[in-house]
Design a protein around this motif. Structure first.
Motif, mmCIF file in Angstrom:
data_model
loop_
_atom_site.group_PDB
_atom_site.id
_atom_site.type_symbol
_atom_site.label_atom_id
_atom_site.label_comp_id
_atom_site.label_asym_id
_atom_site.label_seq_id
_atom_site.Cartn_x
_atom_site.Cartn_y
_atom_site.Cartn_z
ATOM 1 N N SER A 54 0.821 -1.214 0.000
ATOM 2 C CA SER A 54 0.000 0.000 0.000
ATOM 3 C C SER A 54 0.857 1.268 0.000
ATOM 4 N N LEU A 55 2.158 1.123 0.283
ATOM 5 C CA LEU A 55 3.069 2.270 0.306
ATOM 6 C C LEU A 55 3.729 2.500 -1.049
ATOM 7 N N VAL A 56 3.467 1.618 -2.006
ATOM 8 C CA VAL A 56 4.078 1.690 -3.337
ATOM 9 C C VAL A 56 3.145 2.449 -4.275
ATOM 10 N N ASP A 57 3.671 3.480 -4.931
ATOM 11 C CA ASP A 57 2.862 4.259 -5.867
ATOM 12 C C ASP A 57 2.779 3.618 -7.246
ATOM 13 N N ARG A 58 3.881 3.007 -7.685
ATOM 14 C CA ARG A 58 3.874 2.312 -8.974
ATOM 15 C C ARG A 58 4.710 1.039 -8.868
ATOM 16 N N PHE A 59 4.187 -0.021 -9.454
ATOM 17 C CA PHE A 59 4.919 -1.281 -9.578
ATOM 18 C C PHE A 59 5.388 -1.409 -11.029
ATOM 19 N N ILE A 60 6.641 -1.767 -11.200
ATOM 20 C CA ILE A 60 7.167 -2.089 -12.532
ATOM 21 C C ILE A 60 7.341 -3.600 -12.602
ATOM 22 N N VAL A 61 6.815 -4.217 -13.650
ATOM 23 C CA VAL A 61 6.952 -5.658 -13.854
ATOM 24 C C VAL A 61 7.472 -5.901 -15.275
ATOM 25 N N PRO A 62 8.138 -7.037 -15.519
ATOM 26 C CA PRO A 62 8.742 -7.259 -16.838
ATOM 27 C C PRO A 62 7.823 -7.907 -17.871
ATOM 28 N N SER A 63 6.610 -8.306 -17.459
ATOM 29 C CA SER A 63 5.735 -9.009 -18.404
ATOM 30 C C SER A 63 4.277 -8.848 -18.011
ATOM 31 N N LEU A 64 3.406 -9.059 -18.978
ATOM 32 C CA LEU A 64 1.964 -9.060 -18.706
ATOM 33 C C LEU A 64 1.601 -10.192 -17.760
ATOM 34 N N SER A 65 2.325 -11.298 -17.872
ATOM 35 C CA SER A 65 2.090 -12.445 -17.007
ATOM 36 C C SER A 65 2.337 -12.081 -15.543
ATOM 37 N N THR A 66 3.438 -11.373 -15.270
ATOM 38 C CA THR A 66 3.730 -10.972 -13.903
ATOM 39 C C THR A 66 2.748 -9.905 -13.423
ATOM 40 N N MET A 67 2.284 -9.055 -14.336
ATOM 41 C CA MET A 67 1.248 -8.093 -13.963
ATOM 42 C C MET A 67 -0.015 -8.830 -13.500
ATOM 43 N N ARG A 90 -1.649 -8.690 -9.775
ATOM 44 C CA ARG A 90 -3.057 -8.307 -9.595
ATOM 45 C C ARG A 90 -3.830 -9.388 -8.845
ATOM 46 N N ASN A 91 -3.600 -10.639 -9.218
ATOM 47 C CA ASN A 91 -4.374 -11.738 -8.638
ATOM 48 C C ASN A 91 -3.904 -12.149 -7.238
ATOM 49 N N ILE A 92 -2.586 -12.112 -7.005
ATOM 50 C CA ILE A 92 -2.044 -12.594 -5.735
ATOM 51 C C ILE A 92 -2.024 -11.508 -4.668
ATOM 52 N N LEU A 93 -1.641 -10.282 -5.070
ATOM 53 C CA LEU A 93 -1.531 -9.191 -4.095
ATOM 54 C C LEU A 93 -2.646 -8.154 -4.235
ATOM 55 N N ASN A 94 -3.551 -8.377 -5.177
ATOM 56 C CA ASN A 94 -4.682 -7.457 -5.373
ATOM 57 C C ASN A 94 -4.242 -6.028 -5.675
ATOM 58 N N VAL A 95 -3.160 -5.894 -6.423
ATOM 59 C CA VAL A 95 -2.688 -4.573 -6.826
ATOM 60 C C VAL A 95 -3.509 -4.104 -8.026
ATOM 61 N N PRO A 96 -4.062 -2.902 -7.994
ATOM 62 C CA PRO A 96 -4.838 -2.407 -9.136
ATOM 63 C C PRO A 96 -3.981 -2.312 -10.395
ATOM 64 N N GLU A 97 -4.544 -2.692 -11.520
ATOM 65 C CA GLU A 97 -3.796 -2.658 -12.773
ATOM 66 C C GLU A 97 -3.339 -1.246 -13.110
ATOM 67 N N THR A 98 -4.075 -0.242 -12.650
ATOM 68 C CA THR A 98 -3.697 1.150 -12.912
ATOM 69 C C THR A 98 -2.389 1.546 -12.233
ATOM 70 N N ASP A 99 -1.970 0.764 -11.228
ATOM 71 C CA ASP A 99 -0.716 1.060 -10.515
ATOM 72 C C ASP A 99 0.470 0.250 -11.043
ATOM 73 N N ILE A 100 0.273 -0.508 -12.112
ATOM 74 C CA ILE A 100 1.313 -1.397 -12.631
ATOM 75 C C ILE A 100 1.747 -0.933 -14.016
ATOM 76 N N ARG A 101 3.049 -0.928 -14.244
ATOM 77 C CA ARG A 101 3.593 -0.598 -15.562
ATOM 78 C C ARG A 101 4.442 -1.777 -16.046
ATOM 79 N N VAL A 102 4.153 -2.268 -17.230
ATOM 80 C CA VAL A 102 4.894 -3.401 -17.806
ATOM 81 C C VAL A 102 6.061 -2.860 -18.612
ATOM 82 N N ILE A 103 7.275 -3.184 -18.165
ATOM 83 C CA ILE A 103 8.495 -2.747 -18.856
ATOM 84 C C ILE A 103 9.413 -3.955 -18.999
ATOM 85 N N PRO A 104 9.453 -4.565 -20.186
ATOM 86 C CA PRO A 104 10.299 -5.762 -20.374
ATOM 87 C C PRO A 104 11.780 -5.464 -20.169
ATOM 88 N N GLU A 105 12.499 -6.485 -19.755
ATOM 89 C CA GLU A 105 13.950 -6.401 -19.646
ATOM 90 C C GLU A 105 14.554 -6.811 -20.990
#
Length: 352
Positions: free
Chosen positions: A136-149, A153-168
């Motif tokens: 809840s203290l994180v403003d944006r999450f960066i993940v490397p894939s849609l799968s991890t997004m 979302r499913n495991i930690l209930n993070v809103p998709e609006t707070d996630i940015r997909v940036i591949p490595e």
């Protein structure tokens, strides 16, 4: 704008591990174009080239005692006029940095493996609890894939609006070429799901001349190979240097990635950048990242035997996979990764 980037995990482990390579490659690219807008936060003054020509904040408390350094970090952030903070790995020690107040915070989550571990250690359980506590203290999450997004979302209930997909991406040094270092044919793997070893054992009984080379952690593969009667045909390489790895990719008849979960898939992408044919499990992020440039199979021994046999016996298929691999790897670059990350910095600092 000035962003504090936490590189403590890099100091602890240096070159080993994909998340540490992420730190090194991302920071180097950011330094090149936005060096005056970043400040690296870590525990010990270092001569490492990562820290050359960039502002630093040194916070001596580290590891599980990271929280003891928070008051000093809070003061340094005010003194250095830091506008946002980016934690590059979800290690438990580094998550304590989210206790810092009054600035936007970003966390890169490379995968959610620790929530899927079937035999979690106490350390893993602690990391899970801490990540759930600070999310809840994180403003944006960066993940490397849609799968991890999706996992986030499913495991930690993070809103998709707070996630940015940036591949490595693979490092630019991973490319075709160089002299073959081994005369005999071999199949290359990184770690190894048991289904891959079982498939190789069946192929050996069928008479293939190949060795199986495994780099990285072995996770009991040596004992399993002994029990299957193929120990002499399996080489456990452990950690290898980047130069050794590039040579291994270039000399391999194929790279296999039998695995039960994947958050991104850097090793198969590195293999592709070297033109090495890839067979991978049809799980997690791998279908998304590798697309049709790899043979994707279910984690069933017969399917792995069939796919590996096809690559061994069909010269045309190997050539086709090699060509498609090179094209697929070209879609990813650290320049793109760094610029998209920089845009997230802009987003969180300008949102008000």
């Amino acid at each position: 704008m000035k962003v504090g980037i936490v590189t403590s995990a890099y100091d602890r482990k240096r070159e080993k591990g994909g998340t540490l390579q992420y730190t090194r490659r991302l920071v180097k690219k950011l330094k090149k174009k936005h060096g005056d807008e970043i400040c690296l936060i870590h525990p010990v003054k270092s001569e490492d080239s990562l820290y050359e020509g960039v502002e630093e904040i040194i916070i001596p408390a580290g590891g599980k005692l990271q929280f003891l350094g928070i008051p000093k970090l809070q003061s340094a952030i005010v003194e250095k006029s830091i506008d946002a903070m980016h934690v590059l790995v979800q290690n438990s020690a580094d998550l304590f940095n989210f206790l810092v107040l009054d600035i936007p915070k970003i966390l890169t989550v490379h995968d959610l493996y620790l929530f899927l571990d079937r035999n979690p250690s106490l350390d893993v359980e602690f990391s899970k609890l801490l990540l759930q506590s600070v999310k809840s203290l994180v403003d944006r999450f960066i993940v490397p894939s849609l799968s991890t997004m999706k996992d986030l979302r499913n495991i930690l209930n993070v809103p998709e609006t707070d996630i940015r997909v940036i591949p490595e991406a693979p490092d630019v040094s991973f490319k075709p070429g160089g002299n073959k270092t081994r005369e005999n044919p071999y199949i290359l793997a990184h770690h190894l799901h048991p289904v891959g070893l079982k498939a190789f054992a069946r192929l050996k009984k069928g008479g293939i001349p190949h060795k199986l080379l495994i780099f990285g952690e072995s996770y009991g593969t040596e004992e399993d190979a002994k029990n299957m009667g193929i120990r002499e045909d399996v080489e456990i390489l452990g950690y290898v240097s980047k130069e050794e790895l590039i040579a291994l990719y270039n000399g391999a008849e194929m790279f296999i990635r039998p695995i039960w979960y994947e958050g991104f898939g850097l090793p198969p992408l590195e293999a592709m950048a070297c033109g090495c044919p890839v067979i991978a499990s049809n799980v997690g992020s791998l279908p998304e990242i590798l697309d049709d440039a790899a043979l994707l199979v279910e984690n069933e021994v017969n399917q792995w035997v069939e796919a590996m046999t096809r690559v061994i016996e069909d010269d045309g298929l190997r050539k086709d996979l090699s060509e498609r691999s090179l094209s697929q790897a070209e879609k990813y670059s650290w320049g793109k990764t760094a610029e998209k990350t920089y845009q997230v910095y802009r987003e969180v600092t300008e949102k008000d």
